[in-house]
Design an enzyme around this catalytic site. Structure first.
Site, PDB file in Angstrom:
ATOM      1  N   ASP A 166     -24.502  11.350 -46.448  1.00 18.49           N
ATOM      2  CA  ASP A 166     -25.902  11.421 -46.035  1.00 18.49           C
ATOM      3  C   ASP A 166     -26.247  12.858 -45.686  1.00 18.49           C
ATOM      4  O   ASP A 166     -25.567  13.500 -44.877  1.00 18.49           O
ATOM      5  CB  ASP A 166     -26.141  10.508 -44.824  1.00 18.49           C
ATOM      6  CG  ASP A 166     -26.105   9.040 -45.211  1.00 18.49           C
ATOM      7  OD1 ASP A 166     -26.575   8.715 -46.309  1.00 18.49           O
ATOM      8  OD2 ASP A 166     -25.613   8.215 -44.419  1.00 18.49           O
ATOM      9  N   HIS A 182     -20.182   9.018 -50.757  1.00 15.81           N
ATOM     10  CA  HIS A 182     -21.576   9.083 -50.311  1.00 15.81           C
ATOM     11  C   HIS A 182     -21.657   9.921 -49.041  1.00 15.81           C
ATOM     12  O   HIS A 182     -20.997   9.619 -48.041  1.00 15.81           O
ATOM     13  CB  HIS A 182     -22.089   7.675 -50.032  1.00 15.81           C
ATOM     14  CG  HIS A 182     -23.530   7.635 -49.620  1.00 15.81           C
ATOM     15  ND1 HIS A 182     -24.561   7.844 -50.508  1.00 15.81           N
ATOM     16  CD2 HIS A 182     -24.101   7.420 -48.415  1.00 15.81           C
ATOM     17  CE1 HIS A 182     -25.708   7.750 -49.858  1.00 15.81           C
ATOM     18  NE2 HIS A 182     -25.458   7.503 -48.602  1.00 15.81           N
ATOM     19  N   ASP A 219     -28.079   3.803 -51.328  1.00 13.93           N
ATOM     20  CA  ASP A 219     -28.206   3.483 -49.901  1.00 13.93           C
ATOM     21  C   ASP A 219     -29.632   3.574 -49.391  1.00 13.93           C
ATOM     22  O   ASP A 219     -29.857   3.860 -48.221  1.00 13.93           O
ATOM     23  CB  ASP A 219     -27.294   4.426 -49.094  1.00 13.93           C
ATOM     24  CG  ASP A 219     -27.119   3.957 -47.657  1.00 13.93           C
ATOM     25  OD1 ASP A 219     -27.145   2.741 -47.422  1.00 13.93           O
ATOM     26  OD2 ASP A 219     -26.951   4.812 -46.772  1.00 13.93           O
ATOM     27  N   HIS A 226     -33.144   9.643 -47.337  1.00 15.54           N
ATOM     28  CA  HIS A 226     -33.329   8.248 -46.935  1.00 15.54           C
ATOM     29  C   HIS A 226     -32.911   7.911 -45.504  1.00 15.54           C
ATOM     30  O   HIS A 226     -32.956   6.736 -45.125  1.00 15.54           O
ATOM     31  CB  HIS A 226     -32.629   7.311 -47.928  1.00 15.54           C
ATOM     32  CG  HIS A 226     -31.128   7.432 -47.941  1.00 15.54           C
ATOM     33  ND1 HIS A 226     -30.455   8.030 -48.965  1.00 15.54           N
ATOM     34  CD2 HIS A 226     -30.196   7.022 -47.065  1.00 15.54           C
ATOM     35  CE1 HIS A 226     -29.157   7.975 -48.725  1.00 15.54           C
ATOM     36  NE2 HIS A 226     -28.970   7.373 -47.580  1.00 15.54           N
TER      37      HIS A 226
END
Length: 952
Positions: A262, A260, A380, A585
């Site tokens: 971001d 993951h 997430d 997000h």
């Protein structure tokens, strides 16, 4: 081998095995201390410091100066390039040789002008394999470059991970040398680690745990760390233990590599591009070595748990790496998942924005990888709109994976595998990995928790386990793969198979008859502050969504009227992608560092600049086709104004003229017909034809005739609303004040920009100090308004204009706040004379009802909720709607409607929300149903003057 009988005490044997593999204790004589053999210094190392993130071919042309290990460089966000020359000793023939590199930044190794390995201490990647087994015909002298970013895996927080970055931090390389790596020691260490973990995780009540303990103890007895010839006998004991199989009914864990990343968070967008490359190139190396490995990558932005945008970045910056990714996609090892442009917030983007997320994401995946995504991957995000199942189905997606609801603060979500049903009845098969993480490490603990936490035992016998370092990138390691390989089918643990999302969901679909259904939103009982934090980002998002909608409406109308009109498809796609990027997000929720906020605001400005130009062009095209109806004297020299209604229903509003009517200072009234009649879409009129509205008495009472009703507004000495009546029906609760500003202490437990805790409600303080008392701003005619100023504190003030327009069903509050607080939360309250067990909130393409009471813990956990442009509280025959232009946080408890306005967190952005804010909200009593009353008035009008100026 015979051993003297001893009392096999569990504690002593367990600690003995732990110390034998410890990185801290007895490394002079234990097995861990033998992991590396001989070491050799590098021939030379030199460095070049750059403020910018420059490409490789530019970097190698820079001036490199000699560097000594331990020297510092920086500051934060700079890049230091290293030129490394090394020679492997001939005496290391037949040995595995690594470049050992330890630093407090994130590094990328370049070889032969290509990125080959990411190095990050926090991601347990501190060495680059130069050769698996040194041969005579291999090059012994090698030149490398190492690109080192002056930031860690999680940015550069000052004092804590989520603190604002330290701009002056210095970085260094602590180790840079050649080492011999002993793979036989690593294999034995991994065996013992897995056995020790089984002892601890299975506990004293399980026979299998004791079998693991005694096996580990015998291995320690057999193994002599200084004598590699003793290793095979010890390993054979471990292999015998791990090969003892499970029964057929055992739970199956589908292991998938994962990373993951971001797209922006504690680091800026640009650094994410390099994070993607560092992570994905490391994954490619692992796939080359482990053909059975499967890696799921969920964003198009770069490389990792990214969506389309991340892949696009990597394609642009690292074309060679992108080609390798495409190769492994075809082999079925590198699996793009996600389906959207970025892993967007699941609450705040509009319905149209969410459609575009899927549209742009799916288009990219199809174009670059040959397939559409079948799984929506959003692990997430801070909650999930009830509209998502329908949008997924419309995008060809029938499966959904996340894990964020495991973070719930109050209630435990009751399922891990279930059908999720949206507003229209659309269903998608949904899976929450029971290990409650998207960055497992392949350890025994991860596998045990996956089985233990599964809330659908008996209904679902398959679960996902996503392994690899995440959030800041990093991804899987060889050690994680080795751990999982050992326990593919080991008694005492679930079955483990390297798998893919399609295989997992296919197994779940094949045995789904007993699965439960969850209807409605997936509300995260945490991070409620994200509906309000970074108000300027929220405002930019709402305005840009509206602008792009209006551009497309106007351009479509222009194309209908003139087939030669050039529809701006490509510019609109660029603008939409910019907007979609900011809906990531950690951006639109406001949980990012100040650098990201600045980037986001620049993107919004770019969208407004280009979007306004496109709107002007399309409106000019509409005007040139003769579709505007001229009113008034044709010989008038006054500036005419065109009014374009971009909504599919007739509207009547008071519109202020700015700059176009110097002789007419009062507002003017224009009427726009339903836009299904293209001939009447746009009206033009001169200010000289504007007519007066109805009279006002503004002082203590303001009264206006609105449609066939009378709307009366009365304010108090502290400028709150005492009365708001419609058709003699009072809207404000008896003895209470509407438009009451209230201030709360806002100190969460940890996640500053993310969380507002329930206990903040106990700190309510009304804002009552008047700085400038009420004054008449507009005395009447079409508009009546008053202004006043309140003091929040010695640093912050509120200035507000309360407006009532002719033929308008709501009271509007134009608000300016000078906000310089710390850990405070500003809201506005309207206690109303309406009782209902549920309030209604606008969401994407629909509405949602939530309780106004706190009967259960599920109700209480919704003390702060999200909505879009309106919330409504209605009973039979009467209701009140609360509208806004840029806010998302609401609370409706009993009969008090509350709109959240501003927060003041200090991390990860120390200056979050500080400064001047302008926003508008409105309150509207109504007697007809809320559906018609609210929707009609919840958007804006575009005003276009004949000189080409476009405004909203």
């Amino acid at each position: 081998m015979y051993h003297q009988p001893v009392l096999k005490n569990r504690r002593t044997l367990l600690e003995r095995a732990e110390k034998f593999i410890s990185e801290i204790y007895f490394t002079d004589c234990n097995l861990r201390g033998r992991l590396y053999g001989d070491a050799c210094p590098l021939e030379s190392i030199s460095s070049s410091l750059s403020r910018q993130r420059i490409p490789f071919l530019e970097a190698v042309k820079q001036n490199f100066e000699p560097y000594q290990v331990g020297d510092t460089f920086g500051p934060t966000w700079w890049t230091c390039w290293f030129k490394v020359s090394l020679r492997i000793p001939d005496s290391w023939r037949g040995k595995q040789v690594h470049l050992s590199w330890e630093s407090d930044g994130e590094a990328m190794v370049w070889r032969d002008e290509q990125p080959v390995q990411g190095l990050t201490k926090e991601g347990e990647k501190t060495s680059y394999i130069l050769t698996e087994c040194l041969k005579d015909d291999e090059p012994h002298s090698i030149s490398l470059y190492v690109e080192l970013a002056c930031n860690s895996l999680f940015g550069a927080g000052q004092g804590s991970m989520i603190a604002a970055p330290d701009p002056d931090r210095k970085y260094s390389v602590q180790k840079a040398e050649l080492v011999v790596f002993k793979s036989d020691v690593r294999e034995l260490l991994t065996d013992l680690e897995m056995l020790v973990d089984m002892v601890k995780l299975l506990g004293e009540g399980e026979q299998r745990g004791y079998q693991a303990l005694f096996t580990a103890n015998e291995m320690v007895n057999l193994c002599e760390p200084t004598n590699p010839s003793s290793f095979p006998a010890a390993r054979s004991l471990a292999q015998k233990f791990f090969s003892q199989r499970n029964g057929e009914s055992q739970h199956t864990v589908h292991a998938m590599g994962h990373c993951h990343i971001d797209s922006a968070w504690l680091w800026p967008y640009e650094e994410t591009i390099r994070k993607c490359a560092r992570s994905w190139v490391t994954v490619i190396r692992l796939m080359e070595k482990n053909p059975h490995m499967v890696f799921t990558c969920s964003q198009v932005l770069g490389l990792s748990s990214l969506q389309a945008q991340q892949f696009d970045w990597v394609k642009s910056w690292y074309p060679g790496l992108f080609t390798q990714i495409q190769h492994f996609v075809k082999k079925g090892q590198f699996i793009p998942v996600g389906g959207t442009w970025v892993e967007m917030d699941g609450n705040l983007p509009s319905g149209e924005s969410m459609v575009r997320q899927f549209l742009e994401g799916q288009r990219f995946f199809k174009k670059e990888f040959g397939n559409y995504c079948k799984e929506f991957w959003l692990p997430d995000t801070f909650g999930y709109s009830a509209q998502l199942p329908q949008l997924m189905q419309g995008s060809g997606i029938t499966r959904f994976l996340t894990q964020k609801l495991s973070w719930n603060l109050v209630n435990t979500f009751p399922h891990n595998t279930f059908f999720w049903e949206g507003l229209d009845g659309s269903q998608v098969l949904t899976h929450f990995p029971p290990g409650n993480s998207y960055e497992m490490k392949g350890k025994v603990e991860d596998l045990v928790n996956t089985v233990k936490n599964n809330k659908d035992k008996g209904r679902a016998n398959h679960s996902a386990a996503l392994f690899g370092f995440g959030d800041g990138g990093g991804g899987p390691t060889q050690l994680m793969l080795d751990r999982l390989d050992r326990v593919q089918d080991t008694d005492g643990l679930p079955r483990v198979q390297m798998s893919s999302p399609d295989r997992l969901f296919s197994e779940l679909e094949a045995d789904s008859s007993l699965l439960c259904t969850w209807t409605g939103e997936l509300f995260l009982e945490l991070h409620n502050g994200t509906y309000t934090t970074q108000a300027q980002i929220k405002l930019g998002n709402r305005r840009c969504e509206t602008l792009l909608h209006d551009v497309e409406v106007a351009s479509s109308l222009a194309l209908c009227l003139n087939k030669t009109f050039q529809y701006p498809s490509e510019p609109l796609q660029v603008l939409w992608r910019q907007l979609l990027l900011n809906q990531f997000h950690d951006v639109i929720p406001g949980t990012c560092i100040e650098m990201v906020v600045e980037d986001a605001m620049r993107y919004y400005q770019d969208i407004r600049t280009v979007g306004t130009r496109l709107l002007r062009v399309s409106c000019q095209a509409l005007g040139s086709e003769g579709t505007m109806t001229q009113t008034g004297d044709s010989d008038s020299t006054a500036t005419s104004v065109a009014v374009l209604n971009t909504l599919p229903w007739e509207r009547t509003e008071v519109l202020p003229l700015t700059g176009g009517a110097p002789d007419h200072q009062q507002p003017c009234l224009g009427t726009v017909a339903d836009y299904t009649d293209l001939g009447n879409q746009i009206f033009m009129f001169s200010p000289s034809t504007c007519f007066n509205g109805y009279g006002y008495n503004i002082g203590g009472v303001t009264e206006i005739q609105c449609w066939s009703h009378t709307l009366t507004h009365t304010h108090s000495e502290n400028e709150t609303v005492l009365s708001l009546s419609l058709c003699s029906r009072e809207a404000i609760s008896h003895g209470c004040s509407g438009n009451q500003f209230v201030l709360f202490d806002d100190v969460p437990l940890y996640w500053d920009a993310w969380d507002v805790m329930d206990y903040h409600l106990q700190t309510r303080k009304p804002v009552v100090e008047v700085v400038s008392p009420v004054q008449i701003a507009s005395p009447g005619g079409l508009r009546g308004s008053v202004t006043f100023t309140l003091r929040i504190s010695d640093k912050s003030t509120i200035t507000q204009e309360i407006i009532l327009d002719a033929m308008c069903p709501y009271v509007k509050f134009n608000t300016q706040v000078e906000w310089f607080e710390s850990h405070k939360f500003l809201k506005v309250e309207f206690p109303v004379r309406v009782r209902s067990p549920n309030a209604t909130y606008e969401i994407q393409f629909g509405h949602l009802q939530r309780p106004t009471h706190r009967n259960t813990s599920w109700d209480w956990a919704r003390f702060e909720v999200w909505g879009h442009k309106w919330a409504d509280l209605s009973e039979h025959g009467f209701g009140v709607s609360l509208l806004n232009d840029s806010k998302y946080g609401y609370s409706v408890h009993q009969n008090t409607m509350t709109l959240s306005l501003l927060r003041a967190p200090k991390s990860p952005d120390a200056n979050a929300d500080m400064g001047s804010h302008q926003f508008t909200y409105a309150v509207m009593p109504h007697t007809v149903g809320w559906l018609w009353s609210v929707v009609v008035v919840s958007s804006c009008v575009v005003v276009v003057s004949s000189c080409g100026h476009c405004g909203q």
